[in-house]
Design an enzyme around this catalytic site. Structure first.
Site, PDB file in Angstrom:
ATOM      1  N   PRO A  98       0.818  -1.219   0.000  1.00  0.00           N
ATOM      2  CA  PRO A  98       0.000   0.000   0.000  1.00  0.00           C
ATOM      3  C   PRO A  98       0.853   1.272   0.000  1.00  0.00           C
ATOM      4  O   PRO A  98       1.995   1.272   0.477  1.00  0.00           O
ATOM      5  CB  PRO A  98      -0.802  -0.117   1.306  1.00  0.00           C
ATOM      6  CG  PRO A  98       0.035  -0.988   2.187  1.00  0.00           C
ATOM      7  CD  PRO A  98       0.710  -1.962   1.276  1.00  0.00           C
ATOM      8  N   ASP A  99       0.260   2.329  -0.532  1.00  0.00           N
ATOM      9  CA  ASP A  99       0.940   3.626  -0.601  1.00  0.00           C
ATOM     10  C   ASP A  99       0.772   4.363   0.730  1.00  0.00           C
ATOM     11  O   ASP A  99       0.041   5.348   0.837  1.00  0.00           O
ATOM     12  CB  ASP A  99       0.352   4.449  -1.756  1.00  0.00           C
ATOM     13  CG  ASP A  99       1.023   5.807  -1.917  1.00  0.00           C
ATOM     14  OD1 ASP A  99       2.195   5.922  -1.551  1.00  0.00           O
ATOM     15  OD2 ASP A  99       0.350   6.736  -2.391  1.00  0.00           O
ATOM     16  N   ILE A 100       1.457   3.866   1.768  1.00  0.00           N
ATOM     17  CA  ILE A 100       1.344   4.458   3.106  1.00  0.00           C
ATOM     18  C   ILE A 100       2.732   4.728   3.698  1.00  0.00           C
ATOM     19  O   ILE A 100       2.959   4.605   4.886  1.00  0.00           O
ATOM     20  CB  ILE A 100       0.523   3.564   4.058  1.00  0.00           C
ATOM     21  CG1 ILE A 100       1.098   2.141   4.099  1.00  0.00           C
ATOM     22  CG2 ILE A 100      -0.951   3.545   3.650  1.00  0.00           C
ATOM     23  CD1 ILE A 100       0.456   1.253   5.155  1.00  0.00           C
TER      24      ILE A 100
END
Length: 289
Positions: free
Chosen positions: A61-63
């Protein structure tokens, strides 16, 4: 050389076109592709290393889950086979103490610029806007982060501040106030972000920003307002336009299509007419034969 070259491009060109590259192969495409238009040769001036595409490529995920060393492995691989400059997206930059160390590492890699966004807490992609919890950093705190970053590095690495006010539904004046503070703190450029399909606010920001700062580089990322042409951004006062995720987004449906065709037909024969030949692959990279 890339770092110096990028600054020369900014001084000599009206607008710099930067394309997302998530791999050395995509960077080779961006490096070599061009289009002849009348007597003008159009090409990309450099690469964009995106946290979104880097994490997506790894199935994560883009976190802000990838650390800077993982990101720079990809950047170094790109640099091995290309010559153009690269801008890297480092999300919030993390804690000041970590940022100072990471920026030194990034600068040594030969990266030309970093873009840091003025949010805090767990990173969420900006295009979610207010549909998810996102919090903007205090102006003074983020300004300190910029100042610390400038002190930790030399003038080779540009630090560009990314303003999220419009993403979070705040008024234009908030974005302008932040821009003024960030430039005073030492930011080498400003990126104003928006998820609106209408570029009206972006253009209004540029108009007001340019009245006070005539020489500070201004960056646009028209992922949402994608009907706007680069010449319109140039006329509005922008110096850099970043096409931030298009190469990865193009590759996924193409691979999915071929995978499905092979399953459907029980062979790859039908797909050969739409994919690169084995011969062309062998010719693509010098030294393969």
């Amino acid at each position: 050389n890339r770092q110096d070259y990028f600054k020369r491009i900014l001084q000599s060109k009206k607008i710099c076109r930067i394309l997302e590259t998530h791999s050395p192969l995509s960077a080779l495409i961006a490096e070599n592709i061009f289009f002849e238009k009348k007597e003008e040769r159009l090409e990309f001036d450099g690469f964009w290393s995106s946290s979104l595409t880097d994490s997506t490529l790894k199935g994560k995920p883009d976190i802000e889950v990838l650390d800077i060393n993982q990101r720079l492995i990809n950047v170094n691989d790109i640099f091995d086979v290309t010559t153009k400059p690269l801008i890297i997206d480092i999300d919030t930059g993390g804690k000041i103490e970590h940022l100072e160390i990471n920026l030194k590492t990034i600068e040594r890699s030969g990266t030309s610029a970093v873009i840091i966004e003025d949010k805090k807490g767990l990173k969420k992609n900006s295009l979610f806007g207010t549909s998810v919890k996102q919090e903007q950093e205090n102006v003074k705190v983020f300004s300190k982060k910029i100042s610390a970053g400038k002190k930790a590095t030399t003038n080779k690495l540009m630090i560009i501040a990314r303003i999220e006010s419009l993403i979070l539904g705040k008024p234009l004046n908030d974005a302008l106030l932040r821009a003024e503070n960030y430039v005073e703190a030492g930011a080498d450029g400003i990126m104003i972000h928006s998820k609106d399909k209408n570029p009206k606010e972006i253009f209004k920001f540029a108009e007001k920003f340019r009245k006070k700062f005539t020489e500070v580089p201004l960056v646009a990322v028209p992922s949402s307002y994608n009907s706007v042409k680069d010449v319109q951004l140039e006329n509005a006062g922008f110096n850099i336009v970043i096409y931030a995720n298009h190469m990865l987004r193009a590759s996924y449906p193409a691979m999915q299509k071929i995978a499905l065709e092979i399953l459907k037909n029980g062979r790859s024969y039908e797909s050969e007419k739409t994919i690169m030949s084995i011969g062309n692959i062998l010719d693509l990279i010098p030294g393969t034969k």
